[in-house]
Design an enzyme around this catalytic site. Sequence first.
Site, mmCIF file in Angstrom:
data_model
loop_
_atom_site.group_PDB
_atom_site.id
_atom_site.type_symbol
_atom_site.label_atom_id
_atom_site.label_comp_id
_atom_site.label_asym_id
_atom_site.label_seq_id
_atom_site.Cartn_x
_atom_site.Cartn_y
_atom_site.Cartn_z
ATOM 1 N N ARG A 171 -1.602 10.354 3.240
ATOM 2 C CA ARG A 171 -0.851 8.786 2.432
ATOM 3 C C ARG A 171 0.541 8.953 2.932
ATOM 4 O O ARG A 171 1.347 9.851 2.340
ATOM 5 C CB ARG A 171 -1.129 9.188 1.172
ATOM 6 N N HIS A 198 -3.585 -0.630 3.701
ATOM 7 C CA HIS A 198 -4.323 0.250 2.775
ATOM 8 C C HIS A 198 -5.688 0.058 3.011
ATOM 9 O O HIS A 198 -6.396 -0.331 2.057
ATOM 10 C CB HIS A 198 -3.753 -0.085 1.564
ATOM 11 N N GLN A 201 -8.225 1.074 -0.080
ATOM 12 C CA GLN A 201 -8.399 0.347 -1.154
ATOM 13 C C GLN A 201 -9.238 -1.092 -0.948
ATOM 14 O O GLN A 201 -9.749 -1.465 -1.772
ATOM 15 C CB GLN A 201 -6.859 -0.152 -1.249
ATOM 16 N N ASP A 290 -0.369 -7.447 -7.061
ATOM 17 C CA ASP A 290 0.048 -5.806 -6.695
ATOM 18 C C ASP A 290 1.533 -5.908 -7.428
ATOM 19 O O ASP A 290 2.220 -6.910 -7.830
ATOM 20 C CB ASP A 290 -0.147 -5.411 -5.281
ATOM 21 N N CYS A 330 -4.614 -3.485 -7.646
ATOM 22 C CA CYS A 330 -4.988 -2.101 -7.177
ATOM 23 C C CYS A 330 -4.355 -1.054 -7.700
ATOM 24 O O CYS A 330 -4.612 0.080 -7.671
ATOM 25 C CB CYS A 330 -4.390 -2.043 -5.639
ATOM 26 N N ARG A 358 -12.829 3.141 -5.522
ATOM 27 C CA ARG A 358 -12.077 3.907 -4.656
ATOM 28 C C ARG A 358 -12.809 4.966 -3.970
ATOM 29 O O ARG A 358 -13.102 5.488 -3.012
ATOM 30 C CB ARG A 358 -10.583 4.127 -5.230
#
Length: 372
Positions: A171, A198, A201, A290, A330, A358
Site C-alpha cells: 500500500r 485501488h 477495493q 469517498d 470505501c 475487502r
Amino acid sequence: MASSICCTSPLIQSDTSSLSSFSSSFPAQKLLQSVCFPSSLLKSNRISCQASASASVSSSVNGKAKLGLKDFIHISDFDKDTIFKILDRASEVKALLKSGDRSFQPFKGKTMAMIFAKPSMRTRVSFETGFFLLGGHAIYLGPDDIQMGKREETRDVARVLSGYNDIIMARLFAHQDILDLAKYASVPVINGLTDYNHPVQIMADALTIIEHVGQLEGTKVVYVGDGNNIVHSWLLLASVVPFHFVCACPKGFEPDEKTVEKARDAGISKIEITNDPKEAVKGANVVYSDVWASMGQKGEAEYRRKVFEGFQVNEELMTLAGPEAYFMHCLPAERGVEVTNGVIEAPNSIVFPQAENRMHAQNAIMLHQFGL
C-alpha cells in the site's frame, strides 16, 4: 490535468483457459504490458529503480511465468471472464468461511509480506485476517520498517522479500513504486493501493454490487466527489466489464484524462464525466462517495470543502437517485462532510458489507495469483 507517462510492468495477462496450461499459453515476451499513468502520480522524491531490464529482472519475470504466478496491479490487466471468475471464487470462499468451516487451508505454509507506506485499518486487517483464515501467515511492515525507496531501493526490497515470502502486498504513495516492486519481485505482487489506483477495493465493490443489485453488468454506478484513485479503478474496470459509470466532480478535480480515454476507447461501457451531481445520480443503482481530501492532501482539506460544496451525498441527493439506489463508500468516511450521517446509516447503505468484502475479494485475488 497532469500529463501521462507510459510505463511497462511485468503483469501477467489471464485468459479463460485452465490454470494448468497457463504458463505454456503466455510466452515471456507477452508479459510486458504498456499502461499509461499520470506523470504526477508516478513522480516521487524516492530513489528510483533503473529503467533498463537486467538479467535478474528477466529471471524474475520468467520465473513467475513458469510457475503460473500473477501480479495484481490494475483490474484492466485481466479480461472480463477472469474478473468474474475471481468474483465467483470470492463468493464461494466467503460462503465457506461464513459457515464456520475452516478446513479450506490453501495458504498453509505460505507467508505474505505487507508493505504499508500508508497506514490503513481495513487493508491491514482484511489482508492479515483473510490470509490467516486460509492457513497463511502475514507480516506487517510499517512506514518506518522499510522506508522503501529512501533507506533501501525498491529493487533490493523486492528481491529480499521474495526470498522470504510467497507473496507481497503493498500500500504505497507513488504508483511507480508498485510497478518497480512487481518488476523486480520473483513472487506475486498485489496492489493494496497507490495514488493512481485501488484495484482490490473495486473488486470488493463489484462483489458487493453483485450481492445487492444482482449483477454488475448494465448497472449505473455514480461516483460523487474527487476524481481520485477510486475513480481511476472504476474506469479501468469499465474498460473490461460493461456498465454505466458516471463521475460527478467539481471543475478542476476530474480524473486523469488518459484513464478516461482508455475506458472510452475500449467501447465497452458508457462513461460520463460531469460537474452536475444532481443530474448525474438520476436512475443510479449505486451512488458512491469517498473523502474529499485523501491521505497526503489533508493540508488542502479546508480549501476542498469550499470547492466541493454541493457535492455532498445527502438525503436530497439520494432521493433524486431513486428508492432503489444503494449508497457505497470505501471508508473511512468523514460524516457530515462528503456524506451525511443519515445516508450512511440508512437502510440502503451497504458500506459495511462493502468493507467486509475487502477480505473475501482479496482472498480470491490471491488464490488466482497462486493458481489455486
